[in-house]
Design an enzyme around this catalytic site. Structure first.
Site, mmCIF file in Angstrom:
data_model
loop_
_atom_site.group_PDB
_atom_site.id
_atom_site.type_symbol
_atom_site.label_atom_id
_atom_site.label_comp_id
_atom_site.label_asym_id
_atom_site.label_seq_id
_atom_site.Cartn_x
_atom_site.Cartn_y
_atom_site.Cartn_z
ATOM 1 N N SER A 7 8.712 3.500 -3.997
ATOM 2 C CA SER A 7 7.549 3.131 -3.181
ATOM 3 C C SER A 7 7.421 4.086 -2.006
ATOM 4 O O SER A 7 8.316 4.162 -1.159
ATOM 5 C CB SER A 7 7.703 1.706 -2.653
ATOM 6 O OG SER A 7 6.772 1.511 -1.600
ATOM 7 N N HIS A 32 4.985 4.628 -6.815
ATOM 8 C CA HIS A 32 4.454 3.298 -6.499
ATOM 9 C C HIS A 32 3.743 3.374 -5.144
ATOM 10 O O HIS A 32 4.362 3.689 -4.120
ATOM 11 C CB HIS A 32 5.601 2.284 -6.468
ATOM 12 C CG HIS A 32 5.163 0.870 -6.255
ATOM 13 N ND1 HIS A 32 4.717 0.050 -7.277
ATOM 14 C CD2 HIS A 32 5.104 0.117 -5.134
ATOM 15 C CE1 HIS A 32 4.412 -1.140 -6.789
ATOM 16 N NE2 HIS A 32 4.623 -1.132 -5.475
ATOM 17 N N ASP A 34 1.554 1.479 -2.313
ATOM 18 C CA ASP A 34 1.271 0.140 -1.786
ATOM 19 C C ASP A 34 0.082 0.167 -0.844
ATOM 20 O O ASP A 34 0.165 0.741 0.251
ATOM 21 C CB ASP A 34 2.501 -0.371 -1.026
ATOM 22 C CG ASP A 34 3.631 -0.749 -1.966
ATOM 23 O OD1 ASP A 34 3.410 -1.605 -2.837
ATOM 24 O OD2 ASP A 34 4.735 -0.171 -1.838
ATOM 25 N N MET A 36 -2.405 -1.974 1.509
ATOM 26 C CA MET A 36 -2.477 -3.256 2.240
ATOM 27 C C MET A 36 -3.692 -3.272 3.153
ATOM 28 O O MET A 36 -3.982 -2.266 3.802
ATOM 29 C CB MET A 36 -1.209 -3.425 3.089
ATOM 30 C CG MET A 36 0.069 -3.320 2.291
ATOM 31 S SD MET A 36 1.493 -3.465 3.372
ATOM 32 C CE MET A 36 2.812 -3.213 2.188
ATOM 33 N N HIS A 65 -0.476 -0.500 -6.231
ATOM 34 C CA HIS A 65 -0.277 -1.939 -6.015
ATOM 35 C C HIS A 65 -1.208 -2.385 -4.891
ATOM 36 O O HIS A 65 -0.969 -2.074 -3.728
ATOM 37 C CB HIS A 65 1.204 -2.165 -5.657
ATOM 38 C CG HIS A 65 1.546 -3.576 -5.314
ATOM 39 N ND1 HIS A 65 2.733 -3.909 -4.701
ATOM 40 C CD2 HIS A 65 0.870 -4.747 -5.493
ATOM 41 C CE1 HIS A 65 2.771 -5.216 -4.518
ATOM 42 N NE2 HIS A 65 1.657 -5.751 -4.980
ATOM 43 N N MET A 67 -2.599 -4.879 -2.399
ATOM 44 C CA MET A 67 -2.383 -6.133 -1.677
ATOM 45 C C MET A 67 -3.605 -6.328 -0.795
ATOM 46 O O MET A 67 -3.547 -6.235 0.441
ATOM 47 C CB MET A 67 -1.082 -6.049 -0.855
ATOM 48 C CG MET A 67 0.157 -6.149 -1.726
ATOM 49 S SD MET A 67 1.624 -5.462 -0.950
ATOM 50 C CE MET A 67 1.450 -3.754 -1.460
ATOM 51 N N MET A 136 6.807 -10.137 -7.442
ATOM 52 C CA MET A 136 7.233 -9.831 -6.074
ATOM 53 C C MET A 136 8.569 -10.518 -5.808
ATOM 54 O O MET A 136 8.687 -11.737 -5.948
ATOM 55 C CB MET A 136 6.197 -10.316 -5.051
ATOM 56 C CG MET A 136 4.872 -9.576 -5.069
ATOM 57 S SD MET A 136 5.003 -7.781 -4.967
ATOM 58 C CE MET A 136 5.895 -7.574 -3.425
ATOM 59 N N GLY A 141 4.026 -7.138 2.023
ATOM 60 C CA GLY A 141 3.531 -6.719 3.340
ATOM 61 C C GLY A 141 4.422 -5.691 4.011
ATOM 62 O O GLY A 141 3.945 -4.900 4.810
ATOM 63 N N GLY A 144 11.715 -2.887 3.007
ATOM 64 C CA GLY A 144 13.006 -3.154 3.643
ATOM 65 C C GLY A 144 13.387 -4.611 3.788
ATOM 66 O O GLY A 144 14.244 -4.947 4.608
ATOM 67 N N ASP A 174 9.431 -5.877 -7.604
ATOM 68 C CA ASP A 174 9.014 -5.162 -6.397
ATOM 69 C C ASP A 174 9.528 -5.867 -5.135
ATOM 70 O O ASP A 174 9.054 -6.951 -4.784
ATOM 71 C CB ASP A 174 7.487 -5.075 -6.375
ATOM 72 C CG ASP A 174 6.986 -4.186 -5.253
ATOM 73 O OD1 ASP A 174 7.814 -3.593 -4.540
ATOM 74 O OD2 ASP A 174 5.751 -4.083 -5.101
ATOM 75 N N GLY A 175 10.476 -5.186 -4.460
ATOM 76 C CA GLY A 175 10.939 -5.667 -3.163
ATOM 77 C C GLY A 175 12.427 -5.944 -3.126
ATOM 78 O O GLY A 175 12.954 -6.705 -3.939
ATOM 79 N N GLY A 196 11.820 1.170 -2.407
ATOM 80 C CA GLY A 196 11.342 1.905 -1.247
ATOM 81 C C GLY A 196 12.495 2.323 -0.364
ATOM 82 O O GLY A 196 12.960 3.471 -0.404
#
Ligand code: DX5
Ligand code: ZN
Length: 216
Positions: A7, A32, A34, A36, A65, A67, A136, A141, A144, A174-175, A196
């Site tokens: 990511s 990837h 992201d 937002m 992705h 969001m 997820m 959002g 880390g 993811d995450g 990420g």
């Protein structure tokens, strides 16, 4: 062997070229990206100009992705910016089936992302229409964050649903993916690992990608 999708949320935004070069030379499979909007999630990341430039900097798959609310308003623009896979959140779509049709008709692969609280069963009736489910494993959002362990059970349940129906849908986690938990995630049935912080905060990002990739 999982697909690895670093990511770029955790990349160095003052020198994206360097991070793109590193990913290109690495065993990373996908980029990837992201997006937002500060409405669906409590953070704002980046949009079209950044994706357009990243698209020019790689021939690897751009996995976008979203969001964001009202993703149908922007699907065409993400295609133009260079998205290969476009993932929308089930929680952000009143007419999910229509969103999926739109993404496919634009020539992209369609993904649907589920927040940690959203039941796996809610994806059942569109599973035959999509290419990817993004589970997820943190609340979306921010990069880390800590992996939510319950995701392993959710992954197993989703994998069973996919296999029972003999579908080719990929499961992306993811995450909070780390070198420590990646194996258990793959064993639970995941096909794609997003990472990420684990990649970009590492002293040897390419080596870390290689380690994630080597999980059998
Ligand atoms: C979270 C994003 C993730 C995130 C992953 O909202 O969708 O892709 O950047 O980052 P890490 O691997 O650091 O949890
Ligand atoms: Zn993501």
């Amino acid at each position: 062997m999982p697909l690895i999708a670093p990511s770029l949320l955790s990349a160095n935004f003052l020198n994206l070229q360097q991070d793109c070069d590193m990913l290109n030379a690495s065993e990373a499979d996908w980029f990837h990206l992201d997006v937002m909007d500060g409405r669906f999630v409590p953070n704002i990341s980046f949009g079209f100009p950044v994706i357009e430039h990243i698209r020019k900097a790689t021939s690897k798959v751009c996995d976008v992705h979203l969001m964001i609310l009202e993703p149908e308003k922007y699907a065409e623009a993400f295609k133009k910016a260079g998205a290969d896979i476009l993932t929308v959140h089930i929680e952000a779509c009143h007419h999910l089936h229509r969103n999926i049709q739109q993404i496919k008709s634009l020539g992209m692969k369609a993904g649907v992302a589920l927040n940690p609280h959203t039941t796996i069963d809610s994806i059942k009736d569109v599973l035959g229409d999509i290419d990817l489910v993004c589970l997820m494993s943190v609340n979306p959002g921010f990069g880390g964050q800590q992996f939510i362990e319950r995701t392993l059970e959710r992954t197993r349940a989703l994998r069973k649903m996919i296999d029972d129906h003999q579908l080719q849908v990929q499961i992306e986690i993811d995450g909070g993916v780390t070198l420590e938990n990646a194996r258990s995630i793959v064993e639970a049935g995941a096909h794609v690992l997003v990472a990420g912080n684990t990649v970009f905060r590492s002293n040897d990002p390419a080596g870390t990608i290689k380690k994630l990739k080597s999980i059998s």
